[in-house]
Design a protein around this motif. Structure first.
Motif, mmCIF file in Angstrom:
data_model
loop_
_atom_site.group_PDB
_atom_site.id
_atom_site.type_symbol
_atom_site.label_atom_id
_atom_site.label_comp_id
_atom_site.label_asym_id
_atom_site.label_seq_id
_atom_site.Cartn_x
_atom_site.Cartn_y
_atom_site.Cartn_z
ATOM 1 N N TYR B 35 0.856 -1.188 0.000
ATOM 2 C CA TYR B 35 0.000 0.000 0.000
ATOM 3 C C TYR B 35 0.891 1.236 0.000
ATOM 4 O O TYR B 35 2.048 1.196 0.430
ATOM 5 N N GLN B 37 0.475 5.276 1.524
ATOM 6 C CA GLN B 37 -0.378 6.150 2.328
ATOM 7 C C GLN B 37 -0.027 7.594 2.030
ATOM 8 O O GLN B 37 1.130 8.005 2.155
ATOM 9 N N GLY B 40 -4.968 12.455 3.342
ATOM 10 C CA GLY B 40 -6.296 12.646 2.767
ATOM 11 C C GLY B 40 -6.748 11.539 1.841
ATOM 12 O O GLY B 40 -7.909 11.534 1.411
ATOM 13 N N LEU B 41 -5.862 10.608 1.532
ATOM 14 C CA LEU B 41 -6.211 9.526 0.600
ATOM 15 C C LEU B 41 -6.236 8.156 1.268
ATOM 16 O O LEU B 41 -6.616 7.166 0.638
ATOM 17 N N GLY B 42 -5.820 8.080 2.498
ATOM 18 C CA GLY B 42 -5.821 6.799 3.194
ATOM 19 C C GLY B 42 -4.790 5.843 2.642
ATOM 20 O O GLY B 42 -3.757 6.250 2.102
ATOM 21 N N LEU B 43 -5.064 4.550 2.769
ATOM 22 C CA LEU B 43 -4.181 3.519 2.257
ATOM 23 C C LEU B 43 -4.718 3.041 0.914
ATOM 24 O O LEU B 43 -5.862 2.594 0.815
ATOM 25 N N LEU B 45 -4.151 0.476 -2.354
ATOM 26 C CA LEU B 45 -3.504 -0.792 -2.681
ATOM 27 C C LEU B 45 -2.794 -0.696 -4.024
ATOM 28 O O LEU B 45 -3.401 -0.344 -5.039
ATOM 29 N N ASP B 59 -5.337 -0.971 -6.870
ATOM 30 C CA ASP B 59 -6.034 0.206 -7.402
ATOM 31 C C ASP B 59 -5.112 1.170 -8.142
ATOM 32 O O ASP B 59 -5.549 1.892 -9.025
ATOM 33 N N MET B 88 4.573 7.312 1.845
ATOM 34 C CA MET B 88 4.831 6.264 2.833
ATOM 35 C C MET B 88 4.349 4.954 2.230
ATOM 36 O O MET B 88 3.177 4.850 1.836
ATOM 37 N N LEU B 90 3.659 0.899 2.718
ATOM 38 C CA LEU B 90 3.360 -0.055 3.773
ATOM 39 C C LEU B 90 3.145 -1.436 3.182
ATOM 40 O O LEU B 90 2.384 -1.608 2.229
#
Lengths: 113, 114
Positions: B35, B37, B40-43, B45, B59, B88, B90
């Motif tokens: 993922y 990060q 404002g967009l979250g995680l 994939l 995505d 970032m 993850l």
């Protein structure tokens, strides 16, 4: 198209009070719901979960509520503590997609001492 | 103690460089994920893998590739790094199974492309 939304980017709460974090979703096929907590420069850590057959799950100060008809998930933290200050993500999964999780955009919680 | 370990906490790379991000898990999990990060967009994939040598696009796979030669290791490759890949990153893993299977995350890699 964002299937999972956390409409509050940030939340500030006084220490000792209740924190309520919300998560809305569009796909009724989601059947497993989780909350993750993330500190800066660290990976998310699992907090609490609930399956679609329940509407409430409690673990200490943390309670997750699920309203399937409204497609709404919430996390209650009571009493809130300064160490709870972090970004919280909801994560949803459907059996149809195997083990793929769909994450919300996150809510940054600040607990004020 | 179960672990997902990412090879670097912080990386600074130049535009156009090829970048490798490594992830290793010691839980014998079948599924691994990458993922990114962003505020404002979250995680979001990027890629995931259900088995050795298998990969599936998430995505936002553009500009990335992955490699899973061994069950415990999942690598993310930026073929030609660009500044919009500053983020970032993850890595996560899960075990096969039904409900009750949560994702375990690594500590994250903060990548800056200059």
């Amino acid at each position: 198209d964002q299937q999972v939304k956390q409409n509050s980017p940030s939340l500030s709460v006084q220490e000792g009070r209740i924190s309520i974090l919300n998560c809305d979703y569009t796909n009724s096929m989601f059947d497993y719901f989780l909350w993750y907590k993330k500190y800066p420069a660290e990976g998310p850590t699992f907090l609490i979960s609930i399956s679609s057959i329940k509407d409430k799950n409690e673990d200490g100060r943390f309670t997750v509520f699920l309203n399937k008809s409204a497609k709404h998930l919430s996390l209650h933290i009571v009493p809130s503590q300064p160490g709870d200050s972090a970004v919280y993500f909801c994560a949803l999964r459907t059996s149809n997609t195997g083990n793929q999780f769909y994450f919300g955009t996150g809510t940054s919680l600040t607990v004020i001492p | 103690d179960v672990k997902v370990t990412q090879s670097s906490r912080y990386l600074v790379k130049r535009t156009g460089e090829k970048v490798f991000l490594e992830c290793v898990q010691d839980m014998d999990h079948e599924n691994m994920f990458w993922y990114r990060q962003d505020p404002g967009l979250g995680l979001r994939l990027i890629y995931f893998s259900y088995d050795v040598k298998m990969k599936e696009k998430g995505d936002i796979p553009e500009g990335y590739s992955v490699s899973r030669e061994k069950k415990e290791r999942f690598s993310l490759i930026l073929e030609s790094a660009s500044t919009n890949q500053t983020s970032m990153y993850l890595c996560a893993s899960t075990k096969n199974g039904g409900q009750g299977t949560e994702a375990f995350f690594g500590q994250g890699t903060r990548l800056t492309v200059v």
